[in-house]
Enzyme design. Structure first.
Site, PDB file in Angstrom:
ATOM      1  N   TYR A  23       6.168  -9.317 -15.137  1.00 51.07           N
ATOM      2  CA  TYR A  23       5.445  -8.132 -14.655  1.00 51.07           C
ATOM      3  C   TYR A  23       5.430  -7.057 -15.748  1.00 51.07           C
ATOM      4  O   TYR A  23       6.485  -6.547 -16.160  1.00 51.07           O
ATOM      5  CB  TYR A  23       6.079  -7.567 -13.373  1.00 51.07           C
ATOM      6  CG  TYR A  23       5.948  -8.481 -12.165  1.00 51.07           C
ATOM      7  CD1 TYR A  23       5.119  -9.618 -12.182  1.00 51.07           C
ATOM      8  CD2 TYR A  23       6.648  -8.233 -10.992  1.00 51.07           C
ATOM      9  CE1 TYR A  23       5.004 -10.453 -11.081  1.00 51.07           C
ATOM     10  CE2 TYR A  23       6.545  -9.074  -9.881  1.00 51.07           C
ATOM     11  CZ  TYR A  23       5.711 -10.182  -9.944  1.00 51.07           C
ATOM     12  OH  TYR A  23       5.603 -11.012  -8.853  1.00 51.07           O
ATOM     13  N   HIS A  69       9.477 -18.687 -11.142  1.00 56.36           N
ATOM     14  CA  HIS A  69       8.292 -17.954 -10.698  1.00 56.36           C
ATOM     15  C   HIS A  69       7.152 -18.879 -10.254  1.00 56.36           C
ATOM     16  O   HIS A  69       6.511 -18.648  -9.235  1.00 56.36           O
ATOM     17  CB  HIS A  69       7.808 -17.039 -11.837  1.00 56.36           C
ATOM     18  CG  HIS A  69       6.969 -15.903 -11.373  1.00 56.36           C
ATOM     19  ND1 HIS A  69       6.912 -14.705 -12.007  1.00 56.36           N
ATOM     20  CD2 HIS A  69       6.128 -15.779 -10.317  1.00 56.36           C
ATOM     21  CE1 HIS A  69       6.092 -13.891 -11.370  1.00 56.36           C
ATOM     22  NE2 HIS A  69       5.593 -14.524 -10.344  1.00 56.36           N
TER      23      HIS A  69
HETATM   24  N1  LIG Z   1       5.675 -14.954  -6.720  1.00 57.24           N
HETATM   25  C1  LIG Z   1       4.423 -14.732  -7.024  1.00 57.24           C
HETATM   26  O1  LIG Z   1       3.742 -15.551  -7.658  1.00 57.24           O
HETATM   27  C2  LIG Z   1       3.779 -13.436  -6.598  1.00 57.24           C
HETATM   28  C3  LIG Z   1       2.384 -13.290  -6.651  1.00 57.24           C
HETATM   29  C4  LIG Z   1       1.833 -12.075  -6.214  1.00 57.24           C
HETATM   30  C5  LIG Z   1       2.663 -11.050  -5.773  1.00 57.24           C
HETATM   31  N2  LIG Z   1       4.027 -11.225  -5.753  1.00 57.24           N
HETATM   32  C6  LIG Z   1       4.929 -10.132  -5.303  1.00 57.24           C
HETATM   33  O2  LIG Z   1       4.486  -9.663  -4.042  1.00 57.24           O
HETATM   34  C7  LIG Z   1       4.276  -8.251  -4.103  1.00 57.24           C
HETATM   35  C8  LIG Z   1       3.180  -7.838  -3.136  1.00 57.24           C
HETATM   36  O3  LIG Z   1       1.995  -8.535  -3.343  1.00 57.24           O
HETATM   37  P1  LIG Z   1       0.661  -7.854  -3.906  1.00 57.24           P
HETATM   38  O4  LIG Z   1       1.013  -6.678  -4.735  1.00 57.24           O
HETATM   39  O5  LIG Z   1      -0.143  -8.960  -4.505  1.00 57.24           O
HETATM   40  O6  LIG Z   1      -0.158  -7.458  -2.607  1.00 57.24           O
HETATM   41  P2  LIG Z   1       0.095  -6.581  -1.276  1.00 57.24           P
HETATM   42  O7  LIG Z   1       1.419  -5.954  -1.275  1.00 57.24           O
HETATM   43  O8  LIG Z   1      -0.332  -7.433  -0.151  1.00 57.24           O
HETATM   44  O9  LIG Z   1      -1.050  -5.492  -1.422  1.00 57.24           O
HETATM   45  C9  LIG Z   1      -1.016  -4.433  -2.326  1.00 57.24           C
HETATM   46  C10 LIG Z   1      -2.318  -3.638  -2.089  1.00 57.24           C
HETATM   47  O10 LIG Z   1      -2.391  -3.218  -0.735  1.00 57.24           O
HETATM   48  C11 LIG Z   1      -2.460  -1.813  -0.658  1.00 57.24           C
HETATM   49  N3  LIG Z   1      -1.542  -1.402   0.433  1.00 57.24           N
HETATM   50  C12 LIG Z   1      -0.199  -1.595   0.499  1.00 57.24           C
HETATM   51  N4  LIG Z   1       0.282  -1.120   1.658  1.00 57.24           N
HETATM   52  C13 LIG Z   1      -0.772  -0.622   2.342  1.00 57.24           C
HETATM   53  C14 LIG Z   1      -0.900  -0.001   3.604  1.00 57.24           C
HETATM   54  N5  LIG Z   1       0.145   0.200   4.410  1.00 57.24           N
HETATM   55  N6  LIG Z   1      -2.154   0.396   3.997  1.00 57.24           N
HETATM   56  C15 LIG Z   1      -3.230   0.194   3.207  1.00 57.24           C
HETATM   57  N7  LIG Z   1      -3.162  -0.399   2.001  1.00 57.24           N
HETATM   58  C16 LIG Z   1      -1.943  -0.793   1.566  1.00 57.24           C
HETATM   59  C17 LIG Z   1      -2.023  -1.281  -1.996  1.00 57.24           C
HETATM   60  O11 LIG Z   1      -2.733  -0.121  -2.339  1.00 57.24           O
HETATM   61  P3  LIG Z   1      -1.997   1.325  -2.489  1.00 57.24           P
HETATM   62  O12 LIG Z   1      -1.134   1.244  -3.711  1.00 57.24           O
HETATM   63  O13 LIG Z   1      -3.141   2.255  -2.611  1.00 57.24           O
HETATM   64  O14 LIG Z   1      -1.213   1.529  -1.229  1.00 57.24           O
HETATM   65  C18 LIG Z   1      -2.418  -2.414  -2.932  1.00 57.24           C
HETATM   66  O15 LIG Z   1      -3.781  -2.281  -3.310  1.00 57.24           O
HETATM   67  C19 LIG Z   1       3.957  -8.009  -5.593  1.00 57.24           C
HETATM   68  O16 LIG Z   1       4.102  -6.657  -5.945  1.00 57.24           O
HETATM   69  C20 LIG Z   1       4.957  -8.937  -6.237  1.00 57.24           C
HETATM   70  O17 LIG Z   1       6.249  -8.339  -6.271  1.00 57.24           O
HETATM   71  C21 LIG Z   1       4.588 -12.396  -6.139  1.00 57.24           C
END
Ligand SMILES: NC(=O)c1ccc[n+]([C@@H]2O[C@H](COP(=O)([O-])OP(=O)(O)OC[C@H]3O[C@@H](n4cnc5c(N)ncnc54)[C@H](OP(=O)(O)O)[C@@H]3O)[C@@H](O)[C@H]2O)c1
Length: 286
Positions: free
Chosen positions: A70, A131
């Site tokens: 990251y 990962h």
């Molecule tokens: N292991 C893997 O391969 C892998 C892959 C992807 C992700 N991950 C992990 O999973 C975490 C989360 O996944 P992600 O970042 O892909 O997606 P997510 O958490 O599902 O979505 C993030 C998005 O949703 C918005 N959001 C968050 N909470 C909200 C709410 N309560 N209301 C409205 N919008 C909201 C955020 O915007 P705002 O900032 O404007 O709120 C952002 O645009 C990552 O940060 C990472 O640590 C792991």
């Protein structure tokens, strides 16, 4: 019969605890953690990331998910710095990091874990994950290194990410300590790891399924059923999407947000009680 306030207080505390934490292998892990993908990604300033991490820590997030890839290590650095500045005791936190699929050889795993610890300013990780799997990887060699990290006290628990059922079974057999999680994409519209049997295997074998990208789908905001259930609870659709995940046995999740209001809403989603009819409706939504 009169119920004493002290007894009532203890009962309420126990129920809240049950809703907010997953108890597994003697651990209590917050069901809703904070993802750090996109932390440290801004080109000219870390200010937005710094503020996001500080507000998450201030409002009580204790479970953080990061990875060496990251922002090329910058997410780990900024997370470590925020924790240090806020003086949060290490023992109050549950920190996950991940080794990249490019570093699955024995010596690389040991070196990369040391680098993650250095960037975080910590002397151990609560959880260390592979990962992504990689074609041709030698899982046995990788787990020799991961098991050594546990023996040396650098890592408390091991897990994997993006592993299909066959690979997950291999990993569980190679880990000398119970494999703690498979971190995969799982959300109301994304049932890939239900359909491929991973969720059921996790539930039957005491392995957590950590749902990533639990919110970031357009439909999470626009779906009528989610909106109707959200209105009934006076919360938002993304909160219902999170509550649906963490109501399921052995499922926890790690949403990410830069917006303090969203961060607070996400954390509070663990307290939403969905009834059986609502759960069934959401189960069948896709
Ligand atoms: N292991 C893997 O391969 C892998 C892959 C992807 C992700 N991950 C992990 O999973 C975490 C989360 O996944 P992600 O970042 O892909 O997606 P997510 O958490 O599902 O979505 C993030 C998005 O949703 C918005 N959001 C968050 N909470 C909200 C709410 N309560 N209301 C409205 N919008 C909201 C955020 O915007 P705002 O900032 O404007 O709120 C952002 O645009 C990552 O940060 C990472 O640590 C792991």
């Amino acid at each position: 019969m009169l119920v004493s306030p002290k007894w009532l207080h203890t009962l309420v505390k126990a129920i809240i605890n049950l809703m907010r934490y997953e108890t597994i292998h003697g651990l209590q892990i917050p069901k809703i953690g904070f993802g750090t993908w996109r932390i440290g990604n801004d080109l000219f300033s870390d200010e937005r990331s710094r503020l996001a991490l500080r507000s998450a820590l201030e409002m009580g997030y204790t479970h953080f998910d990061t990875a060496e890839v990251y922002a090329a290590g910058r997410a780990e650095e900024l997370l470590g710095r925020a924790i240090h500045e806020m003086k949060v005791p290490r023992t109050a936190l549950f920190i996950t990091s991940k080794v990249s699929p490019d570093h699955l050889k024995y010596a690389d795993v040991l070196r990369c874990c040391e680098n993650s610890l250095r960037r975080l300013g910590m002397d151990y990780l609560d959880l260390y994950l592979i990962h992504w799997p990689r074609v041709g990887m030698k899982l046995e060699e990788t787990f020799q290194a991961l098991n050594k990290l546990v023996q040396d006290g650098k890592v408390r628990h091991l897990g994997v990410s993006n592993f299909n059922l066959k690979l997950l079974k291999n990993a569980a057999a190679l880990s000398e300590t119970p494999l703690l999680t498979n971190q995969v994409s799982y959300s109301v519209p994304d049932r890939t790891y239900v359909e491929n049997g991973v969720l059921e295997y996790c539930q039957q074998n005491d392995i957590l399924l950590t749902a990533y990208t639990p919110i970031n789908h357009r439909m999470t905001r626009s779906n009528k059923t989610l909106q109707t259930i959200a209105q009934a609870h006076a919360v938002t659709s993304p909160q219902i999407a999170l509550a649906w995940l963490v109501t399921q046995p052995r499922v926890i999740t790690i949403p990410m947000s830069f917006n303090p209001q969203h961060q607070a809403e996400n954390l509070q989603a663990a307290d939403i009680v969905l009834d059986e009819a609502e759960m069934k409706l959401l189960d069948r939504l896709f």
